[in-house]
Design an enzyme around this catalytic site. Sequence first.
Site, PDB file in Angstrom:
ATOM      1  N   ASN A   1      24.404 -30.524 -56.402  1.00  0.00           N
ATOM      2  CA  ASN A   1      25.226 -29.332 -55.877  1.00  0.00           C
ATOM      3  C   ASN A   1      26.489 -29.219 -56.712  1.00  0.00           C
ATOM      4  O   ASN A   1      27.237 -30.003 -57.040  1.00  0.00           O
ATOM      5  CB  ASN A   1      25.559 -29.626 -54.423  1.00  0.00           C
ATOM      6  CG  ASN A   1      26.501 -29.832 -54.048  1.00  0.00           C
ATOM      7  OD1 ASN A   1      27.482 -29.465 -54.085  1.00  0.00           O
ATOM      8  ND2 ASN A   1      26.808 -31.439 -53.767  1.00  0.00           N
TER       9      ASN A   1
ATOM     10  N   SER B   1      35.527 -34.370 -54.236  1.00  0.00           N
ATOM     11  CA  SER B   1      34.449 -33.390 -54.520  1.00  0.00           C
ATOM     12  C   SER B   1      34.327 -33.014 -55.847  1.00  0.00           C
ATOM     13  O   SER B   1      35.503 -32.815 -56.341  1.00  0.00           O
ATOM     14  CB  SER B   1      34.291 -32.407 -53.491  1.00  0.00           C
ATOM     15  OG  SER B   1      34.008 -32.655 -52.235  1.00  0.00           O
TER      16      SER B   1
ATOM     17  N   GLY C   1      31.126 -25.840 -54.486  1.00  0.00           N
ATOM     18  CA  GLY C   1      32.440 -25.705 -54.389  1.00  0.00           C
ATOM     19  C   GLY C   1      33.239 -25.340 -53.183  1.00  0.00           C
ATOM     20  O   GLY C   1      33.989 -24.160 -53.097  1.00  0.00           O
ATOM     21  N   PHE C   2      32.784 -25.992 -52.164  1.00  0.00           N
ATOM     22  CA  PHE C   2      33.460 -25.584 -50.731  1.00  0.00           C
ATOM     23  C   PHE C   2      33.243 -24.192 -50.123  1.00  0.00           C
ATOM     24  O   PHE C   2      34.365 -23.558 -49.795  1.00  0.00           O
ATOM     25  CB  PHE C   2      35.019 -25.951 -50.516  1.00  0.00           C
ATOM     26  CG  PHE C   2      35.366 -27.432 -50.887  1.00  0.00           C
ATOM     27  CD1 PHE C   2      34.616 -28.334 -50.795  1.00  0.00           C
ATOM     28  CD2 PHE C   2      36.649 -27.684 -51.318  1.00  0.00           C
ATOM     29  CE1 PHE C   2      34.775 -29.757 -51.100  1.00  0.00           C
ATOM     30  CE2 PHE C   2      36.987 -29.008 -51.575  1.00  0.00           C
ATOM     31  CZ  PHE C   2      36.259 -30.097 -51.513  1.00  0.00           C
TER      32      PHE C   2
ATOM     33  N   LYS D   1      29.232 -26.987 -42.744  1.00  0.00           N
ATOM     34  CA  LYS D   1      30.406 -26.708 -43.384  1.00  0.00           C
ATOM     35  C   LYS D   1      31.553 -26.060 -42.325  1.00  0.00           C
ATOM     36  O   LYS D   1      32.644 -26.262 -42.326  1.00  0.00           O
ATOM     37  CB  LYS D   1      30.478 -25.953 -44.516  1.00  0.00           C
ATOM     38  CG  LYS D   1      29.965 -26.746 -45.554  1.00  0.00           C
ATOM     39  CD  LYS D   1      29.815 -26.003 -47.023  1.00  0.00           C
ATOM     40  CE  LYS D   1      29.311 -26.904 -48.382  1.00  0.00           C
ATOM     41  NZ  LYS D   1      29.973 -27.867 -48.623  1.00  0.00           N
TER      42      LYS D   1
ATOM     43  N   ASN E   1      31.475 -40.015 -52.120  1.00  0.00           N
ATOM     44  CA  ASN E   1      31.029 -38.525 -52.475  1.00  0.00           C
ATOM     45  C   ASN E   1      29.987 -38.714 -53.247  1.00  0.00           C
ATOM     46  O   ASN E   1      29.407 -39.721 -53.784  1.00  0.00           O
ATOM     47  CB  ASN E   1      32.091 -37.780 -52.838  1.00  0.00           C
ATOM     48  CG  ASN E   1      32.402 -36.301 -52.225  1.00  0.00           C
ATOM     49  OD1 ASN E   1      31.279 -35.691 -52.301  1.00  0.00           O
ATOM     50  ND2 ASN E   1      33.149 -35.878 -51.716  1.00  0.00           N
TER      51      ASN E   1
ATOM     52  N   LYS F   1      38.165 -39.717 -48.183  1.00  0.00           N
ATOM     53  CA  LYS F   1      36.836 -39.763 -48.922  1.00  0.00           C
ATOM     54  C   LYS F   1      36.858 -39.781 -50.409  1.00  0.00           C
ATOM     55  O   LYS F   1      37.674 -39.137 -50.969  1.00  0.00           O
ATOM     56  CB  LYS F   1      36.042 -38.570 -48.602  1.00  0.00           C
ATOM     57  CG  LYS F   1      34.544 -38.569 -49.103  1.00  0.00           C
ATOM     58  CD  LYS F   1      33.656 -37.757 -48.322  1.00  0.00           C
ATOM     59  CE  LYS F   1      32.471 -37.736 -48.861  1.00  0.00           C
ATOM     60  NZ  LYS F   1      31.295 -36.766 -48.042  1.00  0.00           N
TER      61      LYS F   1
ATOM     62  N   ASN G   1      33.364 -30.459 -57.424  1.00  0.00           N
ATOM     63  CA  ASN G   1      33.175 -28.994 -57.894  1.00  0.00           C
ATOM     64  C   ASN G   1      34.244 -28.003 -57.538  1.00  0.00           C
ATOM     65  O   ASN G   1      34.454 -27.088 -57.488  1.00  0.00           O
ATOM     66  CB  ASN G   1      31.937 -28.722 -56.802  1.00  0.00           C
ATOM     67  CG  ASN G   1      30.846 -29.399 -57.049  1.00  0.00           C
ATOM     68  OD1 ASN G   1      30.342 -29.408 -58.339  1.00  0.00           O
ATOM     69  ND2 ASN G   1      29.992 -29.867 -56.071  1.00  0.00           N
ATOM     70  N   THR G   2      35.506 -28.786 -57.079  1.00  0.00           N
ATOM     71  CA  THR G   2      36.851 -28.149 -56.779  1.00  0.00           C
ATOM     72  C   THR G   2      37.741 -28.462 -58.119  1.00  0.00           C
ATOM     73  O   THR G   2      38.073 -29.837 -58.131  1.00  0.00           O
ATOM     74  CB  THR G   2      37.522 -28.152 -55.790  1.00  0.00           C
ATOM     75  OG1 THR G   2      36.578 -27.558 -54.670  1.00  0.00           O
ATOM     76  CG2 THR G   2      38.730 -27.365 -55.723  1.00  0.00           C
TER      77      THR G   2
HETATM   78  C1  LIG Z   1      24.699 -29.925 -50.665  1.00  0.00           C
HETATM   79  C2  LIG Z   1      25.707 -31.025 -50.453  1.00  0.00           C
HETATM   80  C3  LIG Z   1      27.163 -30.524 -50.123  1.00  0.00           C
HETATM   81  C4  LIG Z   1      28.151 -31.390 -49.785  1.00  0.00           C
HETATM   82  N1  LIG Z   1      29.421 -30.822 -49.579  1.00  0.00           N
HETATM   83  C5  LIG Z   1      30.285 -31.711 -49.133  1.00  0.00           C
HETATM   84  C6  LIG Z   1      31.495 -31.277 -48.653  1.00  0.00           C
HETATM   85  O1  LIG Z   1      31.810 -29.832 -48.471  1.00  0.00           O
HETATM   86  N2  LIG Z   1      32.352 -32.163 -48.348  1.00  0.00           N
HETATM   87  C7  LIG Z   1      32.328 -33.559 -48.759  1.00  0.00           C
HETATM   88  O2  LIG Z   1      33.243 -34.276 -48.419  1.00  0.00           O
HETATM   89  N3  LIG Z   1      31.205 -34.085 -49.193  1.00  0.00           N
HETATM   90  C8  LIG Z   1      30.178 -33.040 -49.459  1.00  0.00           C
HETATM   91  N4  LIG Z   1      28.754 -33.530 -49.924  1.00  0.00           N
HETATM   92  C9  LIG Z   1      28.601 -35.103 -50.169  1.00  0.00           C
HETATM   93  C10 LIG Z   1      28.101 -35.740 -48.935  1.00  0.00           C
HETATM   94  O3  LIG Z   1      28.828 -35.692 -47.806  1.00  0.00           O
HETATM   95  C11 LIG Z   1      27.945 -37.317 -49.339  1.00  0.00           C
HETATM   96  O4  LIG Z   1      29.080 -37.940 -49.535  1.00  0.00           O
HETATM   97  C12 LIG Z   1      27.053 -37.372 -50.554  1.00  0.00           C
HETATM   98  O5  LIG Z   1      26.105 -36.419 -50.409  1.00  0.00           O
HETATM   99  C13 LIG Z   1      26.411 -38.648 -50.849  1.00  0.00           C
HETATM  100  O6  LIG Z   1      25.313 -39.000 -49.629  1.00  0.00           O
HETATM  101  P1  LIG Z   1      23.930 -38.884 -49.461  1.00  0.00           P
HETATM  102  O7  LIG Z   1      23.436 -39.445 -50.803  1.00  0.00           O
HETATM  103  O8  LIG Z   1      23.485 -39.247 -48.243  1.00  0.00           O
HETATM  104  O9  LIG Z   1      23.724 -37.345 -49.775  1.00  0.00           O
HETATM  105  C14 LIG Z   1      27.877 -32.808 -49.930  1.00  0.00           C
HETATM  106  C15 LIG Z   1      26.565 -33.068 -50.333  1.00  0.00           C
HETATM  107  C16 LIG Z   1      25.793 -32.174 -50.704  1.00  0.00           C
HETATM  108  C17 LIG Z   1      24.397 -32.758 -51.199  1.00  0.00           C
END
Ligand SMILES: Cc1cc2nc3c(=O)[nH]c(=O)nc-3n(C[C@H](O)[C@H](O)[C@H](O)COP(=O)(O)O)c2cc1C
Length: 371
Positions: A115, A191, A118-119, A70, A263, A234, A193-194
């Site tokens: 998860n 996301s 929340g950034f 992050k 996402n 995104k 979570n915000t």
């Molecule tokens: C723990 C966690 C934190 C994440 N944080 C962010 C984030 O800060 N910003 C974002 O755009 N996506 C975030 N994502 C989403 C991932 O970038 C991705 O889009 C999503 O997990 C789907 O891919 P995956 O199935 O390969 O994990 C997060 C995912 C996880 C699991």
Amino acid sequence: MYSLIRKLLFQLDAERAHHLSLSAMRWAGQTPIMRTMLQKWYAVQHPCLETNASGLHFANPVGLAAGYDKNGIAAQGLAALGFGHVEIGTLTRLPQIGNPKPRLYRVIKSNAIINSLGFPNEGVEAFLARAKSQESRIQTQPSTLNPQRFVQGINIGKGKDTPIERAAEDYVALLRQVAPYANYVTVNISSPNTLGLRQLQAREMIEGLLKAVMAERQTLAVTSGQRPVPILVKIAPDLTSDELDDVLAAIMTAEADGVIATNTTIGRLDIPKSFVALKGGLSGRPLRYLSTEMIRLIYKRTNGQLPIIGVGGIDNADAAIEKIRAGASLVQVYTGMVFTGPSLAKQINRGLIHECKQLGLKNVVELRGRD
Ligand SMILES: Cc1cc2nc3c(=O)[nH]c(=O)nc-3n(C[C@H](O)[C@H](O)[C@H](O)COP(=O)(O)O)c2cc1C
């Protein structure tokens, strides 16, 4: 080897385990001999993997998704695991601690994560301070400048306390600050979570937001004399068909450079009942087909004109190939890395080379949209 490390890491609280592995990758990235060793072990080079998308050149189509790093502290080390691009962030204007803990759960039976972080991030100023000091080191040692030729994306988001009607101000200010350090910038409006963030995907909201962002990147290009930085958007996997049409129309009208789909989902597919009530976004294997179908729709509805980065549930080469065949130009992984380990990019890249050879293709780009 990773199965042993995974056993140990999975004994720890998920967030602690993540910080440990990120620290290890930061150290490896800053230690030239480690970085070289990782690259030797994990990086796969082949002409069929070289890809162009959104005006950028990628050594291979596999990237690390946003959220893993992050604050952008370990991009060099992570890239040495064989990724063609690393997306850092989500960064916000001000530092944030994120939502109350616990907020990160492994759903081991389903190879998934829930998860509600929340950034949490140190804020853009801390990132800039670090990036500037690295830049001065790089100037004295030009040979260390991005030795792996990886593309660095920076993902930006609205702050927790920014009201939705002033969200565009956050994105515009962040874009201005991070553009000099980014090969592309991702506007994250998905996301879960915000509070209110995903409302930015509504037609008038996204139109206004993208208009402001694209105008700012034009101004930046004129004042810096540099090429305009590519802007990607995104999106969530939970959009209805009509909502997706609105988002795509806004992206095409604004002439943004691509879309990242997707996402995490607020849905609760294919996970044990005991996890269903947990708050947050679900990622990993249960998301795989939902995100692939989204990619397929985007590809169809934009006649393949819009570059797509496919992400969601990729934990092997077949899952990556599925997304490329559905219309993705590039793919990203996050949860798959947690369950499969650091060799995931290598596995996928090898699988892509194999697929190209089997089908007699010169380049992985010929696989795009085949389905
Ligand atoms: C723990 C966690 C934190 C994440 N944080 C962010 C984030 O800060 N910003 C974002 O755009 N996506 C975030 N994502 C989403 C991932 O970038 C991705 O889009 C999503 O997990 C789907 O891919 P995956 O199935 O390969 O994990 C997060 C995912 C996880 C699991």
